[in-house]
Design a protein around this motif. Structure first.
Motif, PDB file in Angstrom:
ATOM      1  N   GLU A 126     -19.071  10.204  18.658  1.00 53.41           N
ATOM      2  CA  GLU A 126     -18.463   9.073  17.971  1.00 53.41           C
ATOM      3  C   GLU A 126     -17.986   9.517  16.591  1.00 53.41           C
ATOM      4  O   GLU A 126     -18.626  10.344  15.935  1.00 53.41           O
ATOM      5  CB  GLU A 126     -19.475   7.932  17.811  1.00 53.41           C
ATOM      6  CG  GLU A 126     -19.848   7.266  19.110  1.00 53.41           C
ATOM      7  CD  GLU A 126     -20.800   6.086  18.928  1.00 53.41           C
ATOM      8  OE1 GLU A 126     -21.151   5.747  17.776  1.00 53.41           O
ATOM      9  OE2 GLU A 126     -21.188   5.508  19.955  1.00 53.41           O
ATOM     10  N   VAL A 127     -16.858   8.970  16.169  1.00 55.48           N
ATOM     11  CA  VAL A 127     -16.313   9.273  14.850  1.00 55.48           C
ATOM     12  C   VAL A 127     -16.901   8.258  13.869  1.00 55.48           C
ATOM     13  O   VAL A 127     -16.573   7.071  13.914  1.00 55.48           O
ATOM     14  CB  VAL A 127     -14.771   9.205  14.859  1.00 55.48           C
ATOM     15  CG1 VAL A 127     -14.217   9.511  13.477  1.00 55.48           C
ATOM     16  CG2 VAL A 127     -14.198  10.151  15.908  1.00 55.48           C
ATOM     17  N   THR A 128     -17.801   8.737  13.023  1.00 55.77           N
ATOM     18  CA  THR A 128     -18.489   7.856  12.079  1.00 55.77           C
ATOM     19  C   THR A 128     -18.480   8.462  10.679  1.00 55.77           C
ATOM     20  O   THR A 128     -18.345   9.673  10.514  1.00 55.77           O
ATOM     21  CB  THR A 128     -19.956   7.615  12.489  1.00 55.77           C
ATOM     22  OG1 THR A 128     -20.649   8.860  12.481  1.00 55.77           O
ATOM     23  CG2 THR A 128     -20.056   6.970  13.863  1.00 55.77           C
ATOM     24  N   VAL A 129     -18.633   7.612   9.706  1.00 59.79           N
ATOM     25  CA  VAL A 129     -18.779   8.025   8.316  1.00 59.79           C
ATOM     26  C   VAL A 129     -19.837   7.115   7.700  1.00 59.79           C
ATOM     27  O   VAL A 129     -19.903   5.922   8.002  1.00 59.79           O
ATOM     28  CB  VAL A 129     -17.456   7.894   7.526  1.00 59.79           C
ATOM     29  CG1 VAL A 129     -17.655   8.236   6.062  1.00 59.79           C
ATOM     30  CG2 VAL A 129     -16.381   8.775   8.124  1.00 59.79           C
ATOM     31  N   GLU A 130     -20.653   7.686   6.845  1.00 60.38           N
ATOM     32  CA  GLU A 130     -21.710   6.925   6.188  1.00 60.38           C
ATOM     33  C   GLU A 130     -21.747   7.315   4.719  1.00 60.38           C
ATOM     34  O   GLU A 130     -21.574   8.479   4.377  1.00 60.38           O
ATOM     35  CB  GLU A 130     -23.042   7.265   6.856  1.00 60.38           C
ATOM     36  CG  GLU A 130     -24.221   6.523   6.327  1.00 60.38           C
ATOM     37  CD  GLU A 130     -25.485   6.817   7.131  1.00 60.38           C
ATOM     38  OE1 GLU A 130     -26.499   7.125   6.492  1.00 60.38           O
ATOM     39  OE2 GLU A 130     -25.447   6.735   8.373  1.00 60.38           O
ATOM     40  N   SER A 131     -21.967   6.334   3.862  1.00 63.35           N
ATOM     41  CA  SER A 131     -22.034   6.621   2.431  1.00 63.35           C
ATOM     42  C   SER A 131     -23.079   5.732   1.770  1.00 63.35           C
ATOM     43  O   SER A 131     -23.100   4.521   1.982  1.00 63.35           O
ATOM     44  CB  SER A 131     -20.669   6.384   1.784  1.00 63.35           C
ATOM     45  OG  SER A 131     -20.717   6.692   0.409  1.00 63.35           O
ATOM     46  N   LYS A 132     -23.932   6.355   0.975  1.00 62.31           N
ATOM     47  CA  LYS A 132     -24.929   5.624   0.197  1.00 62.31           C
ATOM     48  C   LYS A 132     -24.317   5.356  -1.178  1.00 62.31           C
ATOM     49  O   LYS A 132     -23.673   6.233  -1.750  1.00 62.31           O
ATOM     50  CB  LYS A 132     -26.187   6.477   0.057  1.00 62.31           C
ATOM     51  CG  LYS A 132     -27.359   5.761  -0.585  1.00 62.31           C
ATOM     52  CD  LYS A 132     -28.551   6.679  -0.791  1.00 62.31           C
ATOM     53  CE  LYS A 132     -29.126   7.142   0.518  1.00 62.31           C
ATOM     54  NZ  LYS A 132     -30.387   7.893   0.348  1.00 62.31           N
ATOM     55  N   PHE A 133     -24.506   4.151  -1.695  1.00 60.63           N
ATOM     56  CA  PHE A 133     -23.955   3.829  -3.008  1.00 60.63           C
ATOM     57  C   PHE A 133     -24.815   2.787  -3.708  1.00 60.63           C
ATOM     58  O   PHE A 133     -25.592   2.076  -3.081  1.00 60.63           O
ATOM     59  CB  PHE A 133     -22.505   3.327  -2.886  1.00 60.63           C
ATOM     60  CG  PHE A 133     -22.377   1.957  -2.269  1.00 60.63           C
ATOM     61  CD1 PHE A 133     -22.189   0.834  -3.065  1.00 60.63           C
ATOM     62  CD2 PHE A 133     -22.445   1.788  -0.897  1.00 60.63           C
ATOM     63  CE1 PHE A 133     -22.071  -0.426  -2.499  1.00 60.63           C
ATOM     64  CE2 PHE A 133     -22.325   0.535  -0.318  1.00 60.63           C
ATOM     65  CZ  PHE A 133     -22.139  -0.580  -1.125  1.00 60.63           C
ATOM     66  N   THR A 134     -24.665   2.728  -5.008  1.00 50.07           N
ATOM     67  CA  THR A 134     -25.310   1.697  -5.811  1.00 50.07           C
ATOM     68  C   THR A 134     -24.229   0.732  -6.266  1.00 50.07           C
ATOM     69  O   THR A 134     -23.232   1.155  -6.861  1.00 50.07           O
ATOM     70  CB  THR A 134     -26.024   2.318  -7.031  1.00 50.07           C
ATOM     71  OG1 THR A 134     -27.018   3.230  -6.552  1.00 50.07           O
ATOM     72  CG2 THR A 134     -26.684   1.248  -7.882  1.00 50.07           C
TER      73      THR A 134
END
Length: 150
Positions: A126-134
């Motif tokens: 699967e083509v996924t992207v994940e990003s942690k942010f405040t």
């Protein structure tokens, strides 16, 4: 249904000070409602003083329901089309509303095949992207980039 209350006893004999009351309850269904905290201070079972001002902004809390809106474009030119014979990046702008500022969140994106309504697969994954942010503010945005190889 059930009244929400909290109670505690002072841990000091000082005449002045402060006490924190924690109200723990299920807030489901309270979206967009405001609540106001009232207090009573008792000694030997008798009310000594109260604070019960329905208009006190310092005692008012609003329940919000976070939401997101997204816009996907070709990162190179902002259009809605990519050349299938070249590598490229789809940039997905995720605009969020009513997050709690200064809290950490994770945004996850998944590319979907519009025709099949199933996840798009690249080399079987699967083509996924994940990003942690405040969240710096309660309403803002974050960008996710999906990069494809030709």
């Amino acid at each position: 249904g059930k009244e929400v209350t909290a109670e505690t006893k002072p841990t000091t004999n000082a005449a002045n000070g402060s006490i924190t009351l924690d109200f723990t309850f299920d807030a489901t269904g309270l979206e967009e409602k405001e609540v106001v905290v009232f207090e009573e201070l008792l000694k030997d079972g008798k009310v000594v003083t109260t604070h019960a001002d329905i208009n006190d902004k310092g005692q008012t809390v609003k329940f919000v329901k976070p939401s997101v809106k997204t816009t996907a474009t070709n990162k190179a030119d902002g259009s809605k089309e990519l050349d299938a014979s070249k590598s490229g990046t789809i940039q997905n702008k995720v605009e969020y509303k009513d997050l709690i500022a200064e809290k950490e969140y994770v945004v996850k994106g998944k590319m979907m095949d519009k025709e099949t309504n199933k996840p798009l697969l690249e080399e079987g994954k699967e083509v996924t992207v994940e990003s942690k942010f405040t969240a710096k503010e309660k309403n803002s945005s974050i960008t996710l980039d999906f990069t494809f190889n030709a």
